[in-house]
Design an enzyme around this catalytic site. Structure first.
Site, PDB file in Angstrom:
ATOM      1  N   ASN A  62      -6.144  -2.699   1.893  1.00  0.00           N
ATOM      2  CA  ASN A  62      -6.107  -4.151   1.988  1.00  0.00           C
ATOM      3  C   ASN A  62      -7.534  -4.672   2.013  1.00  0.00           C
ATOM      4  O   ASN A  62      -8.421  -4.030   2.576  1.00  0.00           O
ATOM      5  CB  ASN A  62      -5.397  -4.603   3.270  1.00  0.00           C
ATOM      6  CG  ASN A  62      -3.897  -4.492   3.179  1.00  0.00           C
ATOM      7  OD1 ASN A  62      -3.321  -4.441   2.101  1.00  0.00           O
ATOM      8  ND2 ASN A  62      -3.251  -4.456   4.327  1.00  0.00           N
ATOM      9  N   ARG A  77       0.821  -1.213   0.000  1.00  0.00           N
ATOM     10  CA  ARG A  77       0.000   0.000   0.000  1.00  0.00           C
ATOM     11  C   ARG A  77       0.853   1.261   0.000  1.00  0.00           C
ATOM     12  O   ARG A  77       0.587   2.195  -0.753  1.00  0.00           O
ATOM     13  CB  ARG A  77      -0.966   0.007   1.185  1.00  0.00           C
ATOM     14  CG  ARG A  77      -2.067  -1.034   1.060  1.00  0.00           C
ATOM     15  CD  ARG A  77      -2.967  -1.054   2.270  1.00  0.00           C
ATOM     16  NE  ARG A  77      -2.165  -1.321   3.470  1.00  0.00           N
ATOM     17  CZ  ARG A  77      -2.511  -0.989   4.703  1.00  0.00           C
ATOM     18  NH1 ARG A  77      -3.646  -0.362   4.927  1.00  0.00           N
ATOM     19  NH2 ARG A  77      -1.742  -1.287   5.718  1.00  0.00           N
TER      20      ARG A  77
END
Length: 94
Positions: free
Chosen positions: A39, A21
């Site tokens: 996520n 990320r």
């Protein structure tokens, strides 16, 4: 002026717990894209990218490799019907 493209991407493989990320946010900012990344509960990473069509294509290609430690199996892309604007590129919670 380049056409704006907005896509949703689902990245599968070993993509959680490897900095995916943060890497995605950094790469998106380098390419001048807005959107978000998070996520998913199923172990995948979901991202939305919006910006110049060429930059979105380059970003999607980069997502196929990901950061060091990632092992990407697939990047599924869905184009959104119209361009969307986001204030920046952010990391969101699961």
């Amino acid at each position: 002026m380049s056409e704006t493209r907005t896509v949703d991407a689902v990245i599968t493989g070993r993509v959680q717990g490897v900095g995916y990320r943060a890497w995605t946010q950094h790469q998106a900012q380098l390419h001048g894209l807005t959107g978000h990344v998070r996520n998913r509960d199923d172990g995948a990473v979901a991202a939305t990218f919006s910006g110049p069509a060429e930059a979105v294509s380059v970003m999607l290609k980069a997502c196929e490799a990901g950061p060091r430690g990632a092992r990407v199996e697939a990047v599924a892309v869905t184009d959104r019907p119209g361009p969307e604007t986001f204030p920046a590129f952010e990391i969101r919670g699961t």
